[in-house]
Design a protein around this motif. Structure first.
Motif, PDB file in Angstrom:
ATOM      1  N   GLN A 147      14.791 -12.335 -21.305  1.00  0.00           N
ATOM      2  CA  GLN A 147      14.692 -10.882 -21.223  1.00  0.00           C
ATOM      3  C   GLN A 147      15.562 -10.298 -20.116  1.00  0.00           C
ATOM      4  OE1 GLN A 147      10.584  -9.743 -21.854  1.00  0.00           O
ATOM      5  NE2 GLN A 147      10.965  -7.713 -21.018  1.00  0.00           N
ATOM      6  N   THR A 148      16.703 -10.900 -19.878  1.00  0.00           N
ATOM      7  CA  THR A 148      17.628 -10.397 -18.872  1.00  0.00           C
ATOM      8  C   THR A 148      18.942 -10.006 -19.535  1.00  0.00           C
ATOM      9  OG1 THR A 148      18.454 -12.639 -18.408  1.00  0.00           O
ATOM     10  CG2 THR A 148      16.643 -11.816 -17.041  1.00  0.00           C
ATOM     11  N   VAL A 149      19.547  -8.956 -19.019  1.00  0.00           N
ATOM     12  CA  VAL A 149      20.835  -8.492 -19.515  1.00  0.00           C
ATOM     13  C   VAL A 149      21.920  -9.026 -18.597  1.00  0.00           C
ATOM     14  CG1 VAL A 149      22.237  -6.478 -20.087  1.00  0.00           C
ATOM     15  CG2 VAL A 149      19.762  -6.418 -20.439  1.00  0.00           C
ATOM     16  N   ASP A 150      22.881  -9.712 -19.171  1.00  0.00           N
ATOM     17  CA  ASP A 150      23.979 -10.305 -18.411  1.00  0.00           C
ATOM     18  C   ASP A 150      24.666  -9.219 -17.586  1.00  0.00           C
ATOM     19  OD1 ASP A 150      26.323 -11.543 -17.498  1.00  0.00           O
ATOM     20  OD2 ASP A 150      26.449 -12.818 -19.267  1.00  0.00           O
ATOM     21  N   SER A 151      24.811  -9.469 -16.297  1.00  0.00           N
ATOM     22  CA  SER A 151      25.425  -8.485 -15.402  1.00  0.00           C
ATOM     23  C   SER A 151      26.885  -8.228 -15.749  1.00  0.00           C
ATOM     24  CB  SER A 151      25.317  -8.963 -13.948  1.00  0.00           C
ATOM     25  OG  SER A 151      25.974 -10.215 -13.781  1.00  0.00           O
ATOM     26  N   LYS A 152      27.505  -9.157 -16.486  1.00  0.00           N
ATOM     27  CA  LYS A 152      28.906  -8.981 -16.860  1.00  0.00           C
ATOM     28  C   LYS A 152      29.074  -7.986 -18.008  1.00  0.00           C
ATOM     29  CE  LYS A 152      30.077 -13.733 -15.527  1.00  0.00           C
ATOM     30  NZ  LYS A 152      30.597 -15.040 -16.004  1.00  0.00           N
ATOM     31  N   LEU A 153      27.993  -7.727 -18.723  1.00  0.00           N
ATOM     32  CA  LEU A 153      28.075  -6.771 -19.818  1.00  0.00           C
ATOM     33  C   LEU A 153      28.218  -5.359 -19.260  1.00  0.00           C
ATOM     34  CD1 LEU A 153      25.334  -8.134 -22.219  1.00  0.00           C
ATOM     35  CD2 LEU A 153      27.794  -8.321 -22.482  1.00  0.00           C
ATOM     36  N   ASP A 154      29.123  -4.582 -19.841  1.00  0.00           N
ATOM     37  CA  ASP A 154      29.337  -3.224 -19.367  1.00  0.00           C
ATOM     38  C   ASP A 154      29.433  -2.267 -20.545  1.00  0.00           C
ATOM     39  OD1 ASP A 154      31.849  -3.637 -20.464  1.00  0.00           O
ATOM     40  OD2 ASP A 154      32.770  -4.120 -18.550  1.00  0.00           O
ATOM     41  N   GLU A 155      29.886  -1.070 -20.272  1.00  0.00           N
ATOM     42  CA  GLU A 155      29.907  -0.022 -21.277  1.00  0.00           C
ATOM     43  C   GLU A 155      30.816  -0.338 -22.454  1.00  0.00           C
ATOM     44  OE1 GLU A 155      30.870   3.651 -19.417  1.00  0.00           O
ATOM     45  OE2 GLU A 155      28.973   3.805 -18.336  1.00  0.00           O
ATOM     46  N   SER A 156      31.721  -1.285 -22.301  1.00  0.00           N
ATOM     47  CA  SER A 156      32.636  -1.608 -23.392  1.00  0.00           C
ATOM     48  C   SER A 156      31.904  -2.211 -24.594  1.00  0.00           C
ATOM     49  CB  SER A 156      33.718  -2.581 -22.910  1.00  0.00           C
ATOM     50  OG  SER A 156      33.132  -3.814 -22.495  1.00  0.00           O
ATOM     51  N   VAL A 157      30.699  -2.733 -24.372  1.00  0.00           N
ATOM     52  CA  VAL A 157      29.952  -3.360 -25.471  1.00  0.00           C
ATOM     53  C   VAL A 157      29.570  -2.341 -26.538  1.00  0.00           C
ATOM     54  CG1 VAL A 157      27.843  -4.578 -26.086  1.00  0.00           C
ATOM     55  CG2 VAL A 157      29.067  -5.201 -24.014  1.00  0.00           C
ATOM     56  N   GLY A 158      29.056  -1.209 -26.127  1.00  0.00           N
ATOM     57  CA  GLY A 158      28.534  -0.262 -27.092  1.00  0.00           C
ATOM     58  C   GLY A 158      29.338   1.000 -27.287  1.00  0.00           C
ATOM     59  N   LYS A 159      30.332   1.244 -26.453  1.00  0.00           N
ATOM     60  CA  LYS A 159      31.042   2.513 -26.519  1.00  0.00           C
ATOM     61  C   LYS A 159      31.774   2.716 -27.834  1.00  0.00           C
ATOM     62  CE  LYS A 159      32.090   4.894 -22.231  1.00  0.00           C
ATOM     63  NZ  LYS A 159      33.106   5.210 -21.212  1.00  0.00           N
ATOM     64  N   GLU A 166      16.048   2.303 -21.184  1.00  0.00           N
ATOM     65  CA  GLU A 166      17.057   3.324 -20.927  1.00  0.00           C
ATOM     66  C   GLU A 166      18.131   2.814 -19.981  1.00  0.00           C
ATOM     67  OE1 GLU A 166      15.345   6.988 -19.733  1.00  0.00           O
ATOM     68  OE2 GLU A 166      14.149   7.244 -21.561  1.00  0.00           O
ATOM     69  N   ASP A 167      17.739   2.071 -18.953  1.00  0.00           N
ATOM     70  CA  ASP A 167      18.719   1.510 -18.020  1.00  0.00           C
ATOM     71  C   ASP A 167      19.605   0.480 -18.716  1.00  0.00           C
ATOM     72  OD1 ASP A 167      17.682   3.064 -15.994  1.00  0.00           O
ATOM     73  OD2 ASP A 167      16.350   1.492 -15.239  1.00  0.00           O
ATOM     74  N   HIS A 168      19.001  -0.354 -19.548  1.00  0.00           N
ATOM     75  CA  HIS A 168      19.779  -1.367 -20.264  1.00  0.00           C
ATOM     76  C   HIS A 168      20.787  -0.723 -21.209  1.00  0.00           C
ATOM     77  CE1 HIS A 168      16.193  -4.308 -19.613  1.00  0.00           C
ATOM     78  NE2 HIS A 168      17.033  -4.337 -18.601  1.00  0.00           N
ATOM     79  N   LEU A 169      20.384   0.337 -21.894  1.00  0.00           N
ATOM     80  CA  LEU A 169      21.288   1.004 -22.818  1.00  0.00           C
ATOM     81  C   LEU A 169      22.438   1.681 -22.082  1.00  0.00           C
ATOM     82  CD1 LEU A 169      18.713   2.549 -25.330  1.00  0.00           C
ATOM     83  CD2 LEU A 169      20.264   0.641 -25.743  1.00  0.00           C
ATOM     84  N   ARG A 170      22.153   2.254 -20.943  1.00  0.00           N
ATOM     85  CA  ARG A 170      23.238   2.860 -20.153  1.00  0.00           C
ATOM     86  C   ARG A 170      24.238   1.804 -19.706  1.00  0.00           C
ATOM     87  NH1 ARG A 170      18.758   5.782 -17.945  1.00  0.00           N
ATOM     88  NH2 ARG A 170      18.791   7.952 -18.664  1.00  0.00           N
ATOM     89  N   GLN A 171      23.741   0.636 -19.339  1.00  0.00           N
ATOM     90  CA  GLN A 171      24.629  -0.450 -18.923  1.00  0.00           C
ATOM     91  C   GLN A 171      25.580  -0.842 -20.045  1.00  0.00           C
ATOM     92  OE1 GLN A 171      22.635  -3.885 -17.258  1.00  0.00           O
ATOM     93  NE2 GLN A 171      24.346  -5.244 -17.706  1.00  0.00           N
ATOM     94  N   LEU A 172      25.097  -0.766 -21.285  1.00  0.00           N
ATOM     95  CA  LEU A 172      25.907  -1.147 -22.437  1.00  0.00           C
ATOM     96  C   LEU A 172      26.725   0.008 -22.996  1.00  0.00           C
ATOM     97  CD1 LEU A 172      23.450  -3.428 -24.453  1.00  0.00           C
ATOM     98  CD2 LEU A 172      25.123  -4.074 -22.731  1.00  0.00           C
ATOM     99  N   GLY A 173      26.713   1.151 -22.327  1.00  0.00           N
ATOM    100  CA  GLY A 173      27.474   2.288 -22.814  1.00  0.00           C
ATOM    101  C   GLY A 173      26.836   2.989 -23.985  1.00  0.00           C
TER     102      GLY A 173
END
Length: 644
Positions: free
Chosen positions: A87-99, A434-441
């Motif tokens: 249940q952890t989101v990889d810190s390397k994931l950024d907004e490029s995943v979902g944008k 909400e925080d996880h979704l923002r991290q993913l763009g």
């Protein structure tokens, strides 16, 4: 209006003190219909055979493990595995995943007011045994022509223009294309319908898709059955794998984004109403004209119940529905005859109204498959600790002690007030969403609030379910979406759910076949047992995620990758949104309900306005005028795709 408040009661009680005598009459009629619906659902079990006595398709269970041919995101990526495992989101994931994620919008539409189409439709009605059977009786009873039986279902009040405006205003950054399914008006000339307002220069964004493009069997056309058309909706060329489906009478009311439809972490976003349950059996009287959706819902739930257990399943809210091409391909491959039969019913009600309701079917199929994946992974990969295909006494004894402890704690905590969670440190998958979704763009818009994840157990498990006997009718109601999953209670009865051999120390080993039989009973026949087991597994997990209780131990194994792939494919959340459903019946009621929607302009995420006006030209003209003024006021700005 809350997503989970019965619509008829809500509409009746709003403003009851200010209604005229005519308005009060409408309220009393609505209450009478609502009461009859409740009575029908409650007592219909007594009028139908138990679902367990009906035949099961033997080959369906094995075929349900089909792998989706494509998916917006790799189903076995390392970061998705980490999300499911701990249940952890990889810190390397950024907004490029979902944008860059774009989701197409699909409409079904017909201009039933087109004289050419009306003439074609009437010819097919004349040739339909279904209409021939009921014409005389219906005409004698209500004194109207056959063409007026379903006039409101096809009548065009220019809803599509304004629904598209709502998409342009509130979802312009979310979608790639808009696909409008249209009918061929004249089979001889092959002329197809097109919205009169559509600018031909916009056809790169708005694509008109004729029904003969999605129907394999062209002899079934023209079709006047929206359920038949929906059964072929996943055959639209070049539509995105995940898409948003709207009827033309559904409107967006607040900003919407991909996070309101589908995300890589949380999967599909479903809106359901646990206060309105569809029974798991078919009820098709021989003396009524079945043109509504309830019969198709019951038939769909009957098919689901034959596969996954006889459960009353929640109604799907009248909001935009998320659909998936790969999943509908998978579902159709499991129920090919049922989909083919649905596509062949030119009018609703033909074939004893046994039509697959695609949106309802897919939502509950996804929920059942995610539940099945988690339960089977535990049963065959974790309970069988040494992976020899046999449940020996030491494996069963350890599990039985755990269940006994769970049952004891459940009893103790049930006597406490206020109630306490089993573990204070339990973390739901929707925590910090909400925080996880923002991290993913993919920041949330507020139109949909995630309430429950299917990874935390079956969302609509029965409240106070009695696992010492088979569930009967609606004796047990499901938990509500607002109920904290940590505070849910259930007692797992070993004797009833698993059988005497399972708990007997004199039975040294239960072989694979016997273990599978027990699992089938636990997971499907007595589904409330499986719900409780899954709830126990999540609530007693010692670590966040599914790694400590459900996922296979060996992360490098093929079975682990297969489980992760299925969990990714069937992942979903249950969301809540503010929405309203109204039926336009008469001028007074129409004006009242439309005023209420206008007053909630800033907060209403979705609304559906159903044309239920009878075939009275004077009333129709008055309601049409009221509706037109409302639409012009609510969506005054033309979309970029309208003619100047």
């Amino acid at each position: 209006m809350s997503t989970f408040f019965p619509r008829s009661l809500y509409q009746a009680f709003r403003g009851q003190c200010s209604y005229s005598a005519k308005g009060l009459t409408i309220i009393l009629i609505a209450l009478f219909l609502a009461f009859n619906l409740i009575v029908y659902i409650h007592f219909s079990d007594l009028l139908n055979p138990p679902i367990q006595d009906l035949p099961r398709k033997a080959d369906q269970r094995e075929s349900s493990s089909l792998v989706m041919s494509r998916h917006p995101f790799p189903p076995t990526s390392d970061w998705m595995s980490d999300w499911l495992y701990n249940q952890t989101v990889d810190s390397k994931l950024d907004e490029s995943v979902g944008k860059g994620l774009k989701i197409d919008v699909v409409y079904t539409w017909v201009n039933g007011s087109d004289p050419t189409l009306m003439a074609v439709k009437e010819r097919y009605e004349d040739a339909s045994p279904f209409f021939q059977k009921f014409r005389a009786a219906r005409n004698a009873r209500v004194g109207q022509s056959n063409s007026g039986l379903t006039a409101n279902r096809y009548r065009d009040m220019d809803e599509l223009r304004y629904s598209v405006r709502s998409v342009a205003e509130y979802a312009s950054t979310m979608f790639n294309r808009i696909h409008i399914l249209t009918t061929v008006v004249d089979p001889e000339t092959q002329e197809s319908q097109a919205p009169s307002w559509l600018n031909n220069a916009s056809l790169d964004v708005i694509q008109l898709v004729r029904h003969d493009v999605i129907f394999k069997d062209k002899t079934l056309l023209p079709s006047f059955n929206s359920l038949a058309i929906e059964s072929q909706i996943h055959h639209i060329p070049m539509v995105t794998d995940v898409f948003l489906y709207l009827n033309d009478d559904v409107f967006l009311g607040t900003p919407m984004a991909a996070a309101d439809v589908w995300t890589p972490l949380y999967g599909f976003v479903f809106h359901m109403e646990p206060t309105l349950l569809v029974p798991p059996f078919m009820h098709t009287p021989d003396n009524t004209l079945n043109v509504g959706e309830w019969d198709s819902l019951q038939y769909s739930n009957y098919l689901l119940s034959m596969q996954f257990g006889p459960r009353h399943r929640s109604y799907l809210a009248h909001v935009p529905h998320v659909l998936s091409v790969p999943l509908l391909d998978e579902i159709q491959s499991m129920w090919p005859e049922e989909f083919e039969a649905t596509s062949s019913h030119r009018f609703r009600g033909e074939g004893q109204a046994r039509d697959v309701h695609v949106s309802f079917f897919m939502a509950h199929y996804v929920a059942e498959r995610l539940r099945e994946t988690q339960l089977s992974s535990f049963w065959f990969n974790r309970l069988d600790a040494n992976q020899d295909g046999i449940l020996d006494w030491s494996e069963r004894e350890q599990f039985l002690k755990r269940v006994d402890n769970w049952n004891q704690v459940q009893y103790e905590k049930s006597t406490q007030w206020p109630p306490l969670p089993y573990f204070q440190n339990f973390s739901s998958f929707v925590s910090n969403s909400e925080d996880h979704l923002r991290q993913l763009g993919m920041p949330p818009t507020g139109s949909s609030t995630y309430r429950l994840s299917g990874l935390d157990g079956y969302p609509f498990m029965l409240a106070s379910a009695n696992t010492t006997s088979t569930v009967q009718g609606l004796d047990n109601r499901p938990y509500m979406v607002n109920d904290d999953v940590q505070l849910r209670r259930c007692h797992l009865n070993i004797d009833f759910c698993l059988g005497s051999d399972f708990k007997s120390s004199t039975v040294e080993a239960i072989d694979h076949d016997a273990s599978t039989t027990i699992f089938q009973r636990l997971a499907f026949t007595e589904f409330h047992c499986g719900d409780c087991l899954l709830h126990m597994l999540r609530q007693t997990a010692t670590e966040p995620g599914l790694g400590s209780e459900i996922l296979p131990v060996e992360k490098d194994s093929k079975v682990y990758q297969d489980v992760v792939s299925d969990l990714t494919k069937y992942n979903y959340v249950i969301a809540m949104s503010s929405y309203t459903f109204v039926s336009l019946m008469d001028p007074f009621g129409s004006q009242t309900f439309l005023n209420q929607i206008m007053n909630k302009k800033a907060t209403e995420a979705f609304f559906c306005i159903n044309d239920n006006v009878n075939n009275n030209p004077r009333v129709e003209a008055q309601v049409r005028d009221i509706f037109k003024r409302f639409l012009d006021q609510r969506f005054p700005t033309s979309s970029p795709w309208e003619k100047p």
